[in-house]
Design a protein around this motif. Sequence first.
Motif, PDB file in Angstrom:
ATOM      1  N   PHE A   1       0.832  -1.196   0.000  1.00 15.83           N
ATOM      2  CA  PHE A   1       0.000   0.000   0.000  1.00 15.83           C
ATOM      3  C   PHE A   1       0.869   1.248   0.000  1.00 15.83           C
ATOM      4  CE2 PHE A   1      -3.891  -2.293   1.446  1.00 15.83           C
ATOM      5  CZ  PHE A   1      -4.729  -1.766   0.491  1.00 15.83           C
TER       6      PHE A   1
ATOM      7  N   VAL B   1       2.713   1.807  -3.298  1.00 14.34           N
ATOM      8  CA  VAL B   1       1.864   2.359  -4.363  1.00 14.34           C
ATOM      9  C   VAL B   1       1.511   3.802  -4.062  1.00 14.34           C
ATOM     10  CG1 VAL B   1      -0.381   2.167  -5.489  1.00 14.34           C
ATOM     11  CG2 VAL B   1       0.969   0.132  -5.051  1.00 14.34           C
TER      12      VAL B   1
ATOM     13  N   VAL C   1       2.122   6.750  -6.606  1.00 15.29           N
ATOM     14  CA  VAL C   1       1.035   7.569  -7.154  1.00 15.29           C
ATOM     15  C   VAL C   1       1.217   9.022  -6.754  1.00 15.29           C
ATOM     16  CG1 VAL C   1      -1.424   7.997  -6.911  1.00 15.29           C
ATOM     17  CG2 VAL C   1      -0.603   5.692  -7.366  1.00 15.29           C
TER      18      VAL C   1
ATOM     19  N   ASP D   1      -7.272  14.045  -0.910  1.00 15.73           N
ATOM     20  CA  ASP D   1      -8.635  14.178  -1.435  1.00 15.73           C
ATOM     21  C   ASP D   1      -9.185  15.556  -1.136  1.00 15.73           C
ATOM     22  OD1 ASP D   1      -8.666  11.732  -2.422  1.00 15.73           O
ATOM     23  OD2 ASP D   1     -10.057  10.859  -0.971  1.00 15.73           O
TER      24      ASP D   1
ATOM     25  N   ALA E   1      -2.344 -14.180  -9.488  1.00 14.34           N
ATOM     26  CA  ALA E   1      -2.357 -12.781  -9.080  1.00 14.34           C
ATOM     27  C   ALA E   1      -1.018 -12.127  -9.385  1.00 14.34           C
ATOM     28  CB  ALA E   1      -2.683 -12.677  -7.593  1.00 14.34           C
TER      29      ALA E   1
ATOM     30  N   ALA F   1      -0.551  -9.048 -11.879  1.00 13.88           N
ATOM     31  CA  ALA F   1       0.045  -7.779 -11.479  1.00 13.88           C
ATOM     32  C   ALA F   1       1.167  -7.398 -12.428  1.00 13.88           C
ATOM     33  CB  ALA F   1       0.558  -7.881 -10.053  1.00 13.88           C
TER      34      ALA F   1
ATOM     35  N   LEU G   1      -0.282  -6.285 -15.714  1.00 11.63           N
ATOM     36  CA  LEU G   1      -0.919  -4.968 -15.626  1.00 11.63           C
ATOM     37  C   LEU G   1       0.117  -3.859 -15.507  1.00 11.63           C
ATOM     38  CD1 LEU G   1      -3.906  -5.767 -13.275  1.00 11.63           C
ATOM     39  CD2 LEU G   1      -4.051  -4.892 -15.590  1.00 11.63           C
ATOM     40  N   ALA G   2       1.157  -4.138 -14.744  1.00 16.56           N
ATOM     41  CA  ALA G   2       2.122  -3.067 -14.487  1.00 16.56           C
ATOM     42  C   ALA G   2       3.153  -2.945 -15.601  1.00 16.56           C
ATOM     43  CB  ALA G   2       2.826  -3.298 -13.152  1.00 16.56           C
TER      44      ALA G   2
ATOM     45  N   ASN H   1     -10.282   8.421  -3.067  1.00 15.42           N
ATOM     46  CA  ASN H   1      -8.957   7.911  -3.422  1.00 15.42           C
ATOM     47  C   ASN H   1      -9.008   6.384  -3.483  1.00 15.42           C
ATOM     48  OD1 ASN H   1      -6.287   7.070  -3.463  1.00 15.42           O
ATOM     49  ND2 ASN H   1      -5.618   8.942  -2.446  1.00 15.42           N
TER      50      ASN H   1
ATOM     51  N   ILE I   1      -6.854   4.131  -3.419  1.00 23.50           N
ATOM     52  CA  ILE I   1      -6.014   3.392  -2.485  1.00 23.50           C
ATOM     53  C   ILE I   1      -6.654   3.363  -1.102  1.00 23.50           C
ATOM     54  CG2 ILE I   1      -3.730   3.325  -1.440  1.00 23.50           C
ATOM     55  CD1 ILE I   1      -2.777   4.819  -3.965  1.00 23.50           C
TER      56      ILE I   1
ATOM     57  N   VAL J   1      -3.336  -7.569  -7.173  1.00 21.45           N
ATOM     58  CA  VAL J   1      -3.968  -7.277  -8.466  1.00 21.45           C
ATOM     59  C   VAL J   1      -4.622  -5.901  -8.437  1.00 21.45           C
ATOM     60  CG1 VAL J   1      -5.717  -8.007 -10.107  1.00 21.45           C
ATOM     61  CG2 VAL J   1      -4.314  -9.694  -8.937  1.00 21.45           C
TER      62      VAL J   1
ATOM     63  N   LEU K   1      -3.950  -3.236  -6.647  1.00 14.08           N
ATOM     64  CA  LEU K   1      -2.995  -2.122  -6.699  1.00 14.08           C
ATOM     65  C   LEU K   1      -2.382  -2.002  -8.083  1.00 14.08           C
ATOM     66  CD1 LEU K   1      -1.324  -2.316  -3.192  1.00 14.08           C
ATOM     67  CD2 LEU K   1      -2.891  -0.599  -4.059  1.00 14.08           C
ATOM     68  N   ALA K   2      -2.154  -3.147  -8.726  1.00 11.23           N
ATOM     69  CA  ALA K   2      -1.634  -3.086 -10.096  1.00 11.23           C
ATOM     70  C   ALA K   2      -2.623  -2.366 -10.998  1.00 11.23           C
ATOM     71  CB  ALA K   2      -1.371  -4.493 -10.617  1.00 11.23           C
ATOM     72  N   ILE K   3      -3.872  -2.660 -10.798  1.00 17.31           N
ATOM     73  CA  ILE K   3      -4.899  -1.974 -11.609  1.00 17.31           C
ATOM     74  C   ILE K   3      -4.883  -0.483 -11.325  1.00 17.31           C
ATOM     75  CG2 ILE K   3      -7.384  -1.713 -11.931  1.00 17.31           C
ATOM     76  CD1 ILE K   3      -7.629  -4.715 -11.461  1.00 17.31           C
ATOM     77  N   ILE K   4      -4.781  -0.134 -10.046  1.00 16.47           N
ATOM     78  CA  ILE K   4      -4.770   1.289  -9.690  1.00 16.47           C
ATOM     79  C   ILE K   4      -3.571   1.982 -10.348  1.00 16.47           C
ATOM     80  CG2 ILE K   4      -4.392   2.884  -7.783  1.00 16.47           C
ATOM     81  CD1 ILE K   4      -6.074   0.977  -6.077  1.00 16.47           C
ATOM     82  N   VAL K   5      -2.433   1.321 -10.305  1.00 15.20           N
ATOM     83  CA  VAL K   5      -1.242   1.921 -10.915  1.00 15.20           C
ATOM     84  C   VAL K   5      -1.453   2.111 -12.412  1.00 15.20           C
ATOM     85  CG1 VAL K   5       1.144   1.462 -11.525  1.00 15.20           C
ATOM     86  CG2 VAL K   5       0.370   1.147  -9.173  1.00 15.20           C
ATOM     87  N   THR K   6      -2.025   1.102 -13.048  1.00 13.41           N
ATOM     88  CA  THR K   6      -2.268   1.195 -14.488  1.00 13.41           C
ATOM     89  C   THR K   6      -3.198   2.355 -14.813  1.00 13.41           C
ATOM     90  OG1 THR K   6      -2.119  -1.191 -14.501  1.00 13.41           O
ATOM     91  CG2 THR K   6      -2.890  -0.139 -16.507  1.00 13.41           C
TER      92      THR K   6
ATOM     93  N   PHE L   1      -3.768   4.925 -12.967  1.00 12.20           N
ATOM     94  CA  PHE L   1      -3.098   6.184 -12.649  1.00 12.20           C
ATOM     95  C   PHE L   1      -2.153   6.602 -13.761  1.00 12.20           C
ATOM     96  CE2 PHE L   1       0.277   8.707 -10.755  1.00 12.20           C
ATOM     97  CZ  PHE L   1      -0.477   9.679 -10.122  1.00 12.20           C
ATOM     98  N   ARG L   2      -1.501   5.596 -14.333  1.00  9.18           N
ATOM     99  CA  ARG L   2      -0.537   5.900 -15.386  1.00  9.18           C
ATOM    100  C   ARG L   2      -1.220   6.558 -16.580  1.00  9.18           C
ATOM    101  NH1 ARG L   2       2.054   0.658 -16.833  1.00  9.18           N
ATOM    102  NH2 ARG L   2       3.400   0.559 -15.025  1.00  9.18           N
TER     103      ARG L   2
ATOM    104  N   VAL M   1     -11.678   7.277  -7.726  1.00 10.83           N
ATOM    105  CA  VAL M   1     -12.597   6.301  -8.329  1.00 10.83           C
ATOM    106  C   VAL M   1     -13.702   6.992  -9.114  1.00 10.83           C
ATOM    107  CG1 VAL M   1     -12.194   4.423  -6.727  1.00 10.83           C
ATOM    108  CG2 VAL M   1     -13.844   6.209  -6.152  1.00 10.83           C
ATOM    109  N   ASP M   2     -13.946   8.271  -8.822  1.00 15.72           N
ATOM    110  CA  ASP M   2     -15.006   8.968  -9.542  1.00 15.72           C
ATOM    111  C   ASP M   2     -14.596   9.335 -10.963  1.00 15.72           C
ATOM    112  OD1 ASP M   2     -16.492   8.732  -7.368  1.00 15.72           O
ATOM    113  OD2 ASP M   2     -16.684  10.874  -6.902  1.00 15.72           O
TER     114      ASP M   2
ATOM    115  N   ALA N   1     -13.062   7.418 -13.025  1.00 17.16           N
ATOM    116  CA  ALA N   1     -13.270   6.277 -13.934  1.00 17.16           C
ATOM    117  C   ALA N   1     -14.759   6.000 -14.021  1.00 17.16           C
ATOM    118  CB  ALA N   1     -12.511   5.059 -13.418  1.00 17.16           C
TER     119      ALA N   1
ATOM    120  N   PHE O   1     -20.525   6.005 -11.374  1.00 10.04           N
ATOM    121  CA  PHE O   1     -19.769   6.153 -10.128  1.00 10.04           C
ATOM    122  C   PHE O   1     -19.823   4.860  -9.337  1.00 10.04           C
ATOM    123  CE2 PHE O   1     -21.049  10.666 -10.838  1.00 10.04           C
ATOM    124  CZ  PHE O   1     -19.773  11.108 -11.128  1.00 10.04           C
TER     125      PHE O   1
ATOM    126  N   ARG P   1     -18.984   4.298  -6.475  1.00  6.34           N
ATOM    127  CA  ARG P   1     -19.411   4.458  -5.087  1.00  6.34           C
ATOM    128  C   ARG P   1     -20.926   4.437  -4.958  1.00  6.34           C
ATOM    129  NH1 ARG P   1     -17.555   9.213  -2.491  1.00  6.34           N
ATOM    130  NH2 ARG P   1     -17.600  10.306  -4.473  1.00  6.34           N
TER     131      ARG P   1
END
Lengths: 296, 98, 636
Positions: free
Chosen positions: A69, A72, A76, A82, A157, A161, A164-165, B25, B27, B73, B75-80, B82-83, B90-91, B93, C611, C613
């Motif tokens: 966490f 990342v 990021v 926020d 997994a 990962a 994806l990365a 966020n 994360i 998985v 976090l990898a998606i989040i990184v992708t 973000f890139r 999340v809003d 996307a 959304f 959420r």
Amino acid sequence: MGETITFWVLAVVSVAAALGLVFSRKAVYSALMLGVVMLSLAVLYAVQDAPFLAVVQIIVYTGAVMMLFLFVLMLVGVDSSDSLVETIKGQRFWAVVAGLGFAVLLAAGIGNAVIGAPTGLSGAVSADGGNVPALARLIFTRYVFAFEVTSALLITAALGAMVLAHRERSEPKPTQKDLSRARFLSGHPSPLPGPGTYARHNAIDMPALLPDGTVSELSVNRVIARHDVADGHLPDNPRLAQAIRKVAEGAVRTEQPKVVQAVAEAPEVPATAQEKPKAAQAAGTRADGPVEEEGK
Amino acid sequence: MTTHYLVLSALLFAIGGVGVLVRRNAIVVFMCVELMLNACNLAFVTFARQHGNLEGQIIAFFVMIVAAAEVVVGLAIIVTIFRTRRSASVDDANLLKY
Amino acid sequence: METAAEIVQHSGGVIGVSWLTIVLPLLGAAILLLGGRRTDRWGHLLGVAMSLASFVVAVLVFVELLGFGPDQRRRVVELYDFLPGGTIDVKMGLLLDPLSISFALLITGVGSLIHIYSIGYMAHDPNRRRFFAYLNLFIAAMLLLVLADNYLGLYVGWEGVGLASYLLIGFWQHKPSAAAAAKKAFIVNRVGDMGLALGIFVIFTTFGTVAFGPVMSGVPQASQGTLTLIGLALLLGACGKSAQLPLQSWLLDAMEGPTPVSALIHAATMVTAGVYLVVRSGPIYVGAPTAALVVTIVGVATLLAGAIIGTAKDDIKKALAGSTMSQIGYMMLAAGLGPVGYAFAIAHLIAHGFFKASMFLGAGSVMHAMNDEVDMRKFGGLASKMKITWITFGLGYLAIIGFPLLSGYWTKDGIIETAMEHNPILGWLAVIGAGITGFYMSRLFFMTFHGKPRWEKDVHPHESPAVMTWPLIILSIGSVFGGGFLIAGNRFMEFLAPAVGRPEEMPSFHPFSVTGLATLALVAVGVAYAWMRYGRAEVPAVAPRGSFLTVFARRDLYGDAINEALFMRPGQWLTRLAVYFDNRGVDGLVNGLAALIGGTSGRLRRVQTGFVRSYALSIFFGAALLVGAWFVVGNL
């Protein structure tokens, strides 16, 4: 009695940390709060006859998952906090209503249930001589299939990962020839002059003096120069101070050697905007500012 | 005592749920999900002791494994994301809609 | 009363190949229609040849038929299985008996003369070949109608006649009025056809067969109600084809076709079909007096209506058409009177075929000379210019008004006398009709051939070519002697008896009965009045407005207006109502349902905000609700 005290202390700590997790603006704080909750829970596991899980909780969660966490988060951007403005109408209100309703209902249900004194696990683990051997027996006998399946899940997994990365290079990696050519084309085939450390000051924020006595503005890193200007930490010599100021303002462009791609048909391609300002370190020069995010 | 543990578990779960709903966020949302999983684990462990049965601990163990995989998985998606989008909200996307 | 003779199976001889009468003209039509423009040069000759050949075959059959004894003169020629299968087994065959052969001779004979005449009349029409093809088709269909030995075959011919009449009335289809008239004829005929079809259905369910022989012999076993139903249904069909009230409206408009077509429709084919149907179905009407009475009433009403219409028309063809209606009315009246009247009906039909063809062709000849002018007010004084036409037309005119010893005198007088014996009211109405006939035919004759010429400027009347005058001459001979030959000495009645049954006593002919004298007197009055009004006096070039009665007659007794008010308007309303119901009711329901679903979906789709959420919130709410429900129901 000891368990009761432990429970109440940790319960208060974990609930407070959980609330902090939800309500702190900065994501890093949230991560730290989560760590607190996880450690509290690990202790509670240990109290409840689950030493193996307590250890796993600390190693896997607080160790691996929390590291991931934070990693990342750093990747990021730590400073991304926020905004507090809720954009979806009624989302917050209804979220709180739902959460409160859920908690109240569940708590009420649990409170209403007639629950006797805990049986305790001593009976269950006594045959194997301890919690860990008992768990091991179960995992490798009755749950061996599920266990094997989780191994497949973990491999999948990890692969996922990586896929994806991963990113394809959009251009070939510069060869040594390219780097050499770029260096000679940059106008500075030699390394940039070092700071004037040996001349008069034992510090790297002092510009070097060239053989003719002039101040070399190329010899100071811009970041350091900025800090010097910001802190008012300038040398007494006005020439040196002037040089440091100029570097800090960015007036002096330390030329970055350009990498010319090894294109067979175009051996004499001039340095143009299409070349990426990369491989500065490979050219043996100091980077001008922090290394920029790739792909920018 | 069991009741206390269960109520704590319920509270943590609800807080995590609210966090998922209010935070943007990705994360942090993920962290809240982890919080909910942990709350469940607490309930499992509590019930294991209540019934004198190790099955609850086994389940909690598997939950941890799955959570670990999920985090990797996710976090990898989040990184992708973000890139490509320069945002971890999340809003942002929200292209898949009416 | 003696019933009709038994029907005898026949094979061999000329009768065995009597189907040639139908097939030859049909073949001609097929060749001319399929051959296309290649047959343009000789197409009309082929048409005439086929018609003449058909006539020759009919004559040979007739001669062979005469060779048998009177009781052997009903002969059936089996051709093939028309509709084999199950309970329906219709065998196609031809019934050769005195009735059908009379019709066949009339159709082919007069038809051939009209063919010949058309060579000259249509000489300048670019579509003459097509015209002859349709004429041949008409002849073939009509022959099938009268020669078929069952109702189904008759129905096929019946529809063929309808088709051919449609094609011929609308022959000059470039004229909107002609196209409309053709459509009108077709549609009005469909109404009648529906009646005929219903009649045939009832016949089949009642008797289990549609062949004439078994049906007629089975009549005594059928109930009177059924017979009345059949009779009325068949009468409706007959009204359609024969232009009887209330389905008369198409006949006057049918004058839009070329004149030979009018002659063919009025003299030889089409309109006679209704009379044939009633006479052929004679036993049914004998078994159903109510239906027979209706037939006579329709006949009388039509004969008066046609005569009244004829008095007011300035269009020579329409005046003649009115007279046709009237004369067919006489035939219907006679046919409704039973076996006594059948012979008169058919005799009048044959005589009428001659003199009406003669007059129509004569009118065509006049039009030919007057640049296709049909308004009689622009004729006048043509007697000296067109001698042959004048004489032949005059003979036909004298025949139709019943000048003593000419055809019409014998046949019409017979009908009136018989009607008088049957029912004096009908009889006197028929006498009045004869008087009106005298008036309007004289009016027509005087306006056309006598008085001062009222021609348009560039008109130069001249006699028609020989190919047109010879048919006129032959027809006028028929119209002079035909009636007398048939009626005198009950010759035709005896001949027809095997086919339609012999009446209890043969009517004796009194030349100077009260009725006959009254008729003659009334006709004389009519002629005299017409002479005063149209022969001696000036005829205004533009029709005067006229009295209420004149307008009434001129507007075809408001037949079209009645049809429009009774059928067209309500039909339009019904259609509009149906359209409205379809648009608002059915479509409204369907569209409304679709709009409801579409609108609801449009609103529901907003829930999909994108959304995550929001979705998570609904999931969480759902979970909370589940816990609550569980709490309430299971009480944990």
